[in-house]
Design an enzyme around this catalytic site. Structure first.
Site, PDB file in Angstrom:
ATOM      1  N   SER A   1       0.886  -1.079   0.004  1.00 12.82           N
ATOM      2  CA  SER A   1      -0.156   0.047  -0.072  1.00 12.82           C
ATOM      3  C   SER A   1       0.854   1.233  -0.123  1.00 12.82           C
ATOM      4  CB  SER A   1      -0.885  -0.025   1.322  1.00 12.82           C
ATOM      5  OG  SER A   1      -0.110   0.247   2.275  1.00 12.82           O
ATOM      6  N   ASP A   2       0.352   2.144  -0.647  1.00 10.34           N
ATOM      7  CA  ASP A   2       0.765   3.798  -0.323  1.00 10.34           C
ATOM      8  C   ASP A   2       0.912   3.822   1.216  1.00 10.34           C
ATOM      9  OD1 ASP A   2       2.386   6.029  -0.674  1.00 10.34           O
ATOM     10  OD2 ASP A   2       1.038   6.576  -2.330  1.00 10.34           O
ATOM     11  N   TRP A   3       1.395   4.782   1.813  1.00 10.52           N
ATOM     12  CA  TRP A   3       1.440   5.072   3.167  1.00 10.52           C
ATOM     13  C   TRP A   3       0.280   5.622   3.521  1.00 10.52           C
ATOM     14  CZ3 TRP A   3       5.986   5.246   5.954  1.00 10.52           C
ATOM     15  CH2 TRP A   3       7.143   4.357   5.256  1.00 10.52           C
TER      16      TRP A   3
END
Ligand code: NAG
Ligand code: NAG
Ligand code: NAG
Ligand code: NAG
Ligand code: NAG
Ligand code: NAG
Ligand code: NAG
Ligand code: NAG
Ligand code: NAG
Ligand code: NAG
Length: 788
Positions: free
Chosen positions: A281-283
């Site tokens: 996932s992106d942050w």
């Protein structure tokens, strides 16, 4: 039995709870279960090692393996950390930003941004940059580099992160991402191609949580054909190159968050394109636990501290609980960990890897006394090697010459040189470009995609060095407000033989651009300079595209769009100005005559910003494929400088156009029974036709150009919204004065097909396909047709 339970759980619960929502424009069909890794495409032996490793893990260790530990509050040395398992001699994984440098490292190089790579239109440079960057990640002990970027692709010219990617053209981006990934992974570092998918604006990319209800992130609503032919296209190339991981994006797609969209992750990525690596996932882009996992997310980044400390995370302890209480089959968790470990073995990262350089701890906010796990830290290493020469060359290769009246350039040893503009100066705010600073050159943009410079060669410094080497006077003013407030009267002797004006346009993650005109009163700076100097060269650094209000000013004798060249920026531009390097960069986007000629394609308004409707932010991609030059072609708008355009100090011509169909009477669609390897059905990549031509350097000096091939699919068959022309081949060619060479473009099945939404496959048209070869999207000298 398990699978049936899982499916019915999804059919009922997840649709209601986790927002697989329906919008008017796009809906996201559920695609479950998440496909298992098969190792297809050469990863089979690595897969066996990964399986053996996974078999040794406890449930808690598995949960840790899919839950990245972030430095903020849950410390480890890198921007993302997978915990070590000393019992198994596994020293953990270090994930670091970003696409042009190890963002936080000291004594590391800051390479040109991907925007510059795109403007160079050069496979060799893209590959070599990937190799060198990965060498540096490896030297600093980072197994996983968070790049390259092909999302955003560049739907909106205002997109704040477009410069982190290559080009709004999917083909150009596809070739360059393929070379970058191959280069990076050839030295044993995992590439993480991001942000998947439809991450085309920064505004409201994440949900906003105020006092009222959560307002969800913008939803990129993308029809199936546009998805395949435009936004998914370069990701397919990245997969074909073997990218180890894919980062899912913040915003929603058809109403469902990028990291829990089962159609995008399970359907497109893992089934259709045969992805064998892991999705991270992106942050903070994860908004659910089991639902995201079932939709195809394999690693949560950052994940909170994971099982061992019990700090909050959608993954970590929740994964263990979910397996124990029966809501997550352990087979899915095994697949997640196996997907993470297979590239680790495939790239030989188990065979000894440098320890993480202790100095990469970001800003030293989180000293290692706070670490929960025992990360092995190594000494400070200088990883820059001889990379500066590639950086310098590529910075020049990605500089585009748009205007050169009376052969102003290359400069002929002028004795009195004026240098003006805040972009000419050295940094004045420190060595990390982190906001839109006034005085100081702009070699790369801001945000997680920036770098910590160990030095920068400013344009002024390089021009002084060059000019003084033959005794020239270099006069300069680097304050734009001083220039616009008539300080040019201080020049003596005046006017200089040549005035070089440096302008800049800032962009950073987190914001989209509000203007396409260079900042800091740039128009007035140019006007003030040209009022005293009839030989003014304008150089523009930074984000693109920009409109150039002064481009027809007769005293602006040359224009160079210098993009984001990295740490050697001054040397790169001096090489072009004085002609050590003959410019060969071409625009990887369109420059319009004025801002209003572009469609803005940003979802944003005062009303939206004030809305408390959780579902208010909807971005319908109704323009389909018609972005950038395809928009200008479709609407018959004349740009100031078209996609693919760029001048040289020499001239080139084209002749001897030939086409040949390799596979005559090919099936219209790839066989459904053909193998699916990473990148999709293998038949999509088979050559079905070739086009060749001869390129001649007709000038008096050696130089390079880019031969470009465009195809026109028959709209009558491919349907409305088919681009007038699409780039489907390019070749950078270096030729001595008078020299000729033959270029041959290979056209794969995918290059000549359109996505048939009914049949859910790529289809070759039965009618003739137009083919055009030239030196830009509007300078197409050779034209013909092929029937495949
Ligand atoms: C988005 O919606 C369109 C139209 O309903 C559909 O064809 C497409 O497959 C959807 N894509 C995704 C990723 O959900
Ligand atoms: C994945 O493999 C496991 C066995 O390891 C099996 O139980 C599961 O059904 C498979 N899943 C899919 C989607 O094929
Ligand atoms: C599990 O996830 C929830 C959010 O759904 C969170 O509130 C909780 O703290 C998590 N538990 C653990 C152990 O991380
Ligand atoms: C199982 O655990 C998960 C994760 O903590 C939780 O979200 C879910 O509600 C639990 N389900 C049951 C049936 O207890
Ligand atoms: C542990 O891993 C390292 C490489 O990281 C390797 O050199 C060493 O031989 C391994 N030790 C054991 C006991 O397997
Ligand atoms: C870290 O190392 C120390 C000393 O060897 C040991 O006591 C501790 O248990 C280790 N911590 C972890 C999380 O492995
Ligand atoms: C911008 O340029 C104009 C025209 O020269 C000048 O009057 C104005 O003061 C400048 N603005 C700033 C902020 O320097
Ligand atoms: C161009 O330069 C000439 C000579 O210095 C000057 O007379 C003229 O006003 C300038 N034009 C512009 C548009 O600045
Ligand atoms: C978004 O809209 C607001 C309100 O109109 C405006 O202030 C802001 O500049 C806009 N942002 C961009 C990037 O256009
Ligand atoms: C092309 O192939 C189709 C079926 O594959 C066949 O029916 C047709 O006769 C072929 N045409 C030519 C000209 O060979």
């Amino acid at each position: 039995m398990w699978r049936m339970l899982t499916l019915s759980w999804f059919a009922t619960v997840s649709v209601a709870q986790f927002g697989i929502e329906h919008t008017q424009y796009g809906t996201s069909p559920p695609v479950y279960p998440s496909p298992n890794i098969t190792g297809a495409g050469g990863w089979e032996p690595a897969l066996e090692k990964a399986r053996a490793f996974v078999a040794e893990l406890t449930l808690e260790e598995k949960a840790d393996m899919v839950t990245v530990l972030i430095n903020a509050g849950t410390p480890g040395p890198c921007v993302g950390n997978i915990a070590p398992i000393p019992r198994l001699n596994f020293s953990g994984l270090c994930l670091q930003d970003g696409p042009l440098a190890i963002r936080q490292a000291v004594l590391a190089s800051v390479f040109p941004a991907q925007l510059t790579v795109a403007a160079a239109w050069d496979r060799t440079y893209a590959h070599q940059r990937g190799v060198y960057m990965a060498d540096e990640f490896k030297g600093k002990g980072s197994q996983i580099a968070l790049g390259p970027v092909v999302g955003p692709l560049g739907r909106s010219p205002y997109g704040g992160r477009n410069w982190e990617g290559f080009s709004p053209d999917p083909y150009l981006s596809g070739i360059l991402v393929e070379e970058t990934v191959k280069g990076m992974q050839s030295v044993g570092v995992q590439a993480c191609t991001k942000h998947y998918i439809g991450n085309e604006q920064e505004i409201q990319r994440n949900p906003s949580r105020g006092p009222g209800p959560t307002v969800e992130a913008v939803s990129s609503n993308i029809d199936d054909r546009t998805m395949h032919e435009t936004y998914l296209w370069p990701f397919a190339n990245a997969l074909r190159a073997g990218t180890a991981s894919i980062m899912c994006s913040y915003q929603r797609i058809n109403g469902s968050y990028g990291c829990q969209n089962s159609k995008a992750l399970n359907g497109l990525l893992k089934e259709e394109l045969g992805f064998q690596g892991y999705v991270m996932s992106d942050w903070g882009g994860t908004h659910s636990g089991v639902a995201s996992i079932q939709a195809g997310l394999d690693m949560n980044m950052p994940g909170g501290i994971g099982f061992t400390s019990g700090t909050t995370s959608f993954f970590g302890g929740n994964v263990t609980t979910a397996v124990n209480n029966g809501s997550l089959p352990v087979e899915r968790l095994n697949d997640m960990v196996t997907r993470i470990m297979t590239p680790f073995y495939f790239l030989g990262q188990d065979k000894g890897f440098p320890a993480t350089d202790a100095t990469v701890e970001p800003l030293n906010f989180f000293p290692k006394e706070n670490y929960v796990h025992n990360f092995t830290l190594g000494p400070l290493v200088d990883v820059r090697e001889g990379h500066r020469s590639l950086i310098r060359e590529l910075g020049a290769a990605g500089t585009v010459l748009l205007k050169n009246t009376g052969n102003t350039l290359p400069l002929k040893q002028p004795k009195n040189i004026g240098v003006f503009g805040n972009d000419a100066a050295d940094f004045s705010q420190g060595l990390i470009p982190s906001n839109d600073y006034d005085i100081g050159t702009l070699p790369v943009g801001g945000g997680s995609g920036t770098g910590r410079f160990s030095y920068v060669v400013s344009p002024l410094e390089a021009i002084k060095t060059r000019g003084q080497s033959y005794g020239a006077l270099v006069q300069y003013i680097t304050s734009n407000s001083a220039i616009t407030n008539r300080r040019l009267s201080s020049l003596a002797p005046s006017p200089p033989d040549v005035c070089i004006v440096f302008l800049k346009s800032w962009a950073s993650e987190g914001d989209d651009r509000t203007t396409l005109i260079a900042e800091w009163n740039s128009t007035a700076v140019v006007e003030q300079t040209t009022s005293v100097c009839s030989n003014t060269v304008v150089v523009l650094h930074g984000a693109a595209p920009n409109v150039l209000p002064w481009r027809d000013n007769a005293n602006v004798t040359a224009i160079l769009i210098a993009h984001m060249p990295g740490q050697e920026t001054g040397n790169s531009i001096v090489d072009v100005l004085w002609g050590q390097t003959n410019p060969s960069g071409k625009l990887p986007y369109t420059i319009a005559k004025q801002e209003s000629d572009y469609k803005k394609l940003l979802t944003n308004s005062t009303e939206l910003l004030a809305s408390t409707d959780p579902d208010a932010w909807q971005a319908d991609f109704t323009e389909g494929q018609l972005i950038d030059y395809r928009e200008f072609d479709a609407e018959n708008k004349t740009p100031a400088y078209e996609f693919g355009f760029g001048l040289s100090y020499t001239t080139f011509d084209l002749s001897a156009f030939q086409t040949s169909v390799t596979s005559s009477n090919a099936t219209r669609t790839p066989r459904a029974t053909a193998k699916v390897l990473p990148g999709g059905n293998v038949e999509l990549w088979e050559t079905v036709a070739t086009v060749s031509a001869t390129v001649t350097n007709t000038g008096t000096v050696s130089g390079a150009t880019v031969a470009q091939l465009y195809v026109s699919l028959p709209a009558a068959e491919a349907g409305p919204g088919t681009p007038v022309r699409s780039l489907r081949g390019f070749e950078k060619m270096t030729l001595g004065a008078g020299e000729s060479a033959k270029v041959t473009f290979s056209l794969a099945r995918r290059d000549l097909s359109f996505w048939d939404t009914g049949a859910q496959t790529w289809r070759l048209p039965s009618r003739a396909i137009g083919v055009h070869v030239g030196f830009s999207s509007r300078d197409l000298k050779l034209n013909g047709e092929i029937s495949v």
